[in-house]
Design a protein around this motif. Sequence first.
Motif, PDB file in Angstrom:
ATOM      1  N   GLU A  78       0.876  -1.245  -0.168  1.00 39.06           N
ATOM      2  CA  GLU A  78      -0.142  -0.049   0.177  1.00 39.06           C
ATOM      3  C   GLU A  78       0.950   1.259  -0.133  1.00 39.06           C
ATOM      4  OE1 GLU A  78      -0.076  -2.483   2.078  1.00 39.06           O
ATOM      5  OE2 GLU A  78      -2.051  -3.372   1.490  1.00 39.06           O
ATOM      6  N   LEU A  79       2.021   1.308   0.647  1.00 41.01           N
ATOM      7  CA  LEU A  79       2.621   2.402   0.828  1.00 41.01           C
ATOM      8  C   LEU A  79       3.992   2.417   0.113  1.00 41.01           C
ATOM      9  CD1 LEU A  79       2.028   3.150   4.636  1.00 41.01           C
ATOM     10  CD2 LEU A  79       1.344   4.411   2.567  1.00 41.01           C
ATOM     11  N   LEU A  80       4.631   1.395  -0.097  1.00 41.77           N
ATOM     12  CA  LEU A  80       6.017   1.004  -0.797  1.00 41.77           C
ATOM     13  C   LEU A  80       5.864   0.271  -2.101  1.00 41.77           C
ATOM     14  CD1 LEU A  80       8.038   0.350   2.257  1.00 41.77           C
ATOM     15  CD2 LEU A  80       8.288   2.457   0.917  1.00 41.77           C
ATOM     16  N   GLY A  81       4.645  -0.191  -2.559  1.00 44.40           N
ATOM     17  CA  GLY A  81       4.669  -0.932  -3.664  1.00 44.40           C
ATOM     18  C   GLY A  81       5.043  -2.377  -3.285  1.00 44.40           C
ATOM     19  N   ASP A  82       4.933  -3.260  -4.207  1.00 47.52           N
ATOM     20  CA  ASP A  82       5.280  -4.799  -4.220  1.00 47.52           C
ATOM     21  C   ASP A  82       6.833  -5.066  -4.099  1.00 47.52           C
ATOM     22  OD1 ASP A  82       5.280  -7.448  -4.215  1.00 47.52           O
ATOM     23  OD2 ASP A  82       3.959  -7.714  -5.714  1.00 47.52           O
ATOM     24  N   ILE A  83       7.583  -4.877  -2.979  1.00 49.08           N
ATOM     25  CA  ILE A  83       9.107  -4.906  -3.226  1.00 49.08           C
ATOM     26  C   ILE A  83       9.194  -6.356  -3.635  1.00 49.08           C
ATOM     27  CG2 ILE A  83      10.894  -5.034  -1.606  1.00 49.08           C
ATOM     28  CD1 ILE A  83       9.868  -2.743   0.053  1.00 49.08           C
ATOM     29  N   ALA A  84       8.789  -7.289  -3.431  1.00 45.30           N
ATOM     30  CA  ALA A  84       8.924  -8.580  -3.994  1.00 45.30           C
ATOM     31  C   ALA A  84       8.937  -8.603  -5.473  1.00 45.30           C
ATOM     32  CB  ALA A  84       8.364  -9.782  -3.367  1.00 45.30           C
ATOM     33  N   ALA A  85       8.417  -7.921  -5.995  1.00 44.33           N
ATOM     34  CA  ALA A  85       8.150  -7.839  -7.558  1.00 44.33           C
ATOM     35  C   ALA A  85       9.051  -6.875  -8.192  1.00 44.33           C
ATOM     36  CB  ALA A  85       6.906  -7.759  -7.913  1.00 44.33           C
ATOM     37  N   TRP A  86      10.117  -6.184  -7.479  1.00 46.31           N
ATOM     38  CA  TRP A  86      10.942  -5.207  -7.981  1.00 46.31           C
ATOM     39  C   TRP A  86      11.846  -5.760  -8.892  1.00 46.31           C
ATOM     40  CZ3 TRP A  86      12.363  -1.273  -3.590  1.00 46.31           C
ATOM     41  CH2 TRP A  86      11.331  -0.386  -3.249  1.00 46.31           C
ATOM     42  N   GLY A  87      12.204  -6.963  -8.753  1.00 46.15           N
ATOM     43  CA  GLY A  87      13.120  -7.597  -9.748  1.00 46.15           C
ATOM     44  C   GLY A  87      14.470  -7.797  -9.346  1.00 46.15           C
ATOM     45  N   PRO A  88      15.479  -8.022 -10.153  1.00 42.89           N
ATOM     46  CA  PRO A  88      17.033  -8.085  -9.707  1.00 42.89           C
ATOM     47  C   PRO A  88      17.646  -6.717 -10.258  1.00 42.89           C
ATOM     48  CG  PRO A  88      16.528  -9.348 -11.802  1.00 42.89           C
ATOM     49  CD  PRO A  88      15.172  -8.946 -11.301  1.00 42.89           C
ATOM     50  N   ALA A  89      18.766  -6.296  -9.401  1.00 40.81           N
ATOM     51  CA  ALA A  89      19.648  -5.604 -10.101  1.00 40.81           C
ATOM     52  C   ALA A  89      21.021  -6.013 -10.276  1.00 40.81           C
ATOM     53  CB  ALA A  89      19.792  -4.568  -9.036  1.00 40.81           C
ATOM     54  N   ALA A  90      21.839  -5.652 -11.330  1.00 40.90           N
ATOM     55  CA  ALA A  90      23.125  -6.180 -11.349  1.00 40.90           C
ATOM     56  C   ALA A  90      24.024  -5.467 -10.735  1.00 40.90           C
ATOM     57  CB  ALA A  90      23.562  -6.124 -12.987  1.00 40.90           C
ATOM     58  N   VAL A  91      25.058  -6.290 -10.195  1.00 42.89           N
ATOM     59  CA  VAL A  91      25.909  -5.504  -9.391  1.00 42.89           C
ATOM     60  C   VAL A  91      27.310  -6.402  -9.817  1.00 42.89           C
ATOM     61  CG1 VAL A  91      24.689  -4.756  -7.445  1.00 42.89           C
ATOM     62  CG2 VAL A  91      25.679  -6.943  -7.281  1.00 42.89           C
ATOM     63  N   ARG A  92      28.555  -5.722  -9.371  1.00 45.06           N
ATOM     64  CA  ARG A  92      29.833  -6.479  -9.888  1.00 45.06           C
ATOM     65  C   ARG A  92      29.964  -8.129  -9.362  1.00 45.06           C
ATOM     66  NH1 ARG A  92      33.455  -6.154  -5.898  1.00 45.06           N
ATOM     67  NH2 ARG A  92      33.222  -4.416  -4.547  1.00 45.06           N
ATOM     68  N   ALA A  93      29.146  -8.264  -8.145  1.00 47.24           N
ATOM     69  CA  ALA A  93      29.302  -9.556  -7.497  1.00 47.24           C
ATOM     70  C   ALA A  93      28.533 -10.507  -7.997  1.00 47.24           C
ATOM     71  CB  ALA A  93      29.254  -9.237  -5.976  1.00 47.24           C
ATOM     72  N   GLY A  94      27.318 -10.049  -8.781  1.00 46.35           N
ATOM     73  CA  GLY A  94      26.332 -11.070  -9.320  1.00 46.35           C
ATOM     74  C   GLY A  94      25.102 -10.261  -9.309  1.00 46.35           C
ATOM     75  N   SER A  95      23.933 -11.215  -9.306  1.00 41.99           N
ATOM     76  CA  SER A  95      22.452 -10.614  -9.278  1.00 41.99           C
ATOM     77  C   SER A  95      22.044 -10.285  -8.167  1.00 41.99           C
ATOM     78  CB  SER A  95      21.615 -11.608 -10.316  1.00 41.99           C
ATOM     79  OG  SER A  95      20.236 -11.221 -10.374  1.00 41.99           O
ATOM     80  N   PHE A  96      21.416  -9.351  -7.652  1.00 37.10           N
ATOM     81  CA  PHE A  96      20.937  -8.697  -6.320  1.00 37.10           C
ATOM     82  C   PHE A  96      19.512  -8.748  -6.253  1.00 37.10           C
ATOM     83  CE2 PHE A  96      19.855  -5.866  -3.221  1.00 37.10           C
ATOM     84  CZ  PHE A  96      20.308  -6.379  -2.117  1.00 37.10           C
ATOM     85  N   ARG A  97      18.682  -9.077  -5.519  1.00 34.57           N
ATOM     86  CA  ARG A  97      17.307  -8.778  -5.126  1.00 34.57           C
ATOM     87  C   ARG A  97      16.907  -8.633  -3.968  1.00 34.57           C
ATOM     88  NH1 ARG A  97      13.656 -13.117  -4.771  1.00 34.57           N
ATOM     89  NH2 ARG A  97      12.036 -11.676  -5.525  1.00 34.57           N
ATOM     90  N   LEU A  98      15.480  -8.024  -3.470  1.00 33.42           N
ATOM     91  CA  LEU A  98      15.146  -7.909  -2.351  1.00 33.42           C
ATOM     92  C   LEU A  98      13.998  -8.905  -2.282  1.00 33.42           C
ATOM     93  CD1 LEU A  98      14.939  -4.189  -1.825  1.00 33.42           C
ATOM     94  CD2 LEU A  98      16.669  -5.422  -0.684  1.00 33.42           C
ATOM     95  N   LEU A  99      13.929  -9.495  -1.058  1.00 34.15           N
ATOM     96  CA  LEU A  99      13.034 -10.483  -0.722  1.00 34.15           C
ATOM     97  C   LEU A  99      12.498 -10.002   0.937  1.00 34.15           C
ATOM     98  CD1 LEU A  99      11.503 -12.998  -1.508  1.00 34.15           C
ATOM     99  CD2 LEU A  99      13.237 -14.315  -0.052  1.00 34.15           C
ATOM    100  N   PRO A 100      11.101  -9.649   0.906  1.00 35.75           N
ATOM    101  CA  PRO A 100      10.647  -9.454   2.198  1.00 35.75           C
ATOM    102  C   PRO A 100      10.700 -10.454   3.292  1.00 35.75           C
ATOM    103  CG  PRO A 100       9.041  -8.724   0.477  1.00 35.75           C
ATOM    104  CD  PRO A 100      10.121  -9.422  -0.359  1.00 35.75           C
ATOM    105  N   VAL A 101      11.150 -10.386   4.237  1.00 36.97           N
ATOM    106  CA  VAL A 101      11.375 -11.168   5.375  1.00 36.97           C
ATOM    107  C   VAL A 101      10.104 -11.877   5.777  1.00 36.97           C
ATOM    108  CG1 VAL A 101      11.807 -11.341   7.718  1.00 36.97           C
ATOM    109  CG2 VAL A 101      13.476 -10.121   6.218  1.00 36.97           C
TER     110      VAL A 101
END
Length: 281
Positions: free
Chosen positions: A85-108
């Motif tokens: 409701e206030l931040l959007g669906d963080i689980a659906a934000w998808g991955p971001a590429a960083v130099r160490a690999g593919s990074f994503r957020l997963l709600p706890v």
Amino acid sequence: MTVEHGRTADGPAGTADPPVSSTADTVDLRLPGGAPDGGGEGPARDADPPAAGRERAAGAHGLPVGSTGGAPDAESAPGPAPGRELLGDIAAWGPAAVRAGSFRLLPVRAERDLPLLARWLGDPAAAGLRDVRDRAGTPPPADPVEAAARRLSARRGGDGRDVPCLGLLDGVPMSYWEIYRADLAPLARHYPTRPHDTGIRLLLGTADRGRGLGSALLRAVSGLVLDNRPSCTRVVGEPDLRDTPSVAAFLRADFRFSAEVDLPGRRAAVLIRDRSPHGPR
């Protein structure tokens, strides 16, 4: 690593700030030369952490090692996920590429993640994040499991303005994040805010400290916020001012120093990443 933004729901009502330049509230900050990259990383070390158990850890979170896909099936249960409701669906934000690999957020999910988070938050290097107090200014319990449980309960039991997340690198949990509406948080009482300011806090897992990942992850996550929340024009950090590596990591991640503020139990640096006037961010 640790942060909060604007006129708040629990502060006095006000009108929107007048237009200002993106650096109007910037303050110069001098750091000791050669400050290491932060994120609660502790002393730098050269070797990468051992890989034993990484496949098991990834499987426990519904993702194979190397996965860059969407949220695991366990996160697809019916009903709105916390924070949509206030931040959007963080689980659906998808991955971001960083130099160490593919990074994503997963709600706890507390039943799955509490033992891991208790171990990370109980580490002495986590003091800067562990000492962030609740809205009533209550210090955290001494027991790490109880402290982690209370921290998750306070955030997951709210209205979605503050969402605790795991950071997964190639499917393996390696960091803890708090994504929150800084304009609705206690920090908003302490500095000029704007609607939809979004705050981020970071704690690196014990095996991934000292690898120089802090600034890359902060840049990636603040980019995910700006890409997925069009109404947000600024991402905010609030590390303890004494935590020089964390402050340095934010500055290397395109944040600027805005202010020093007194928060319950600590003095914090307010650091801001602005949405660029050029391009999607």
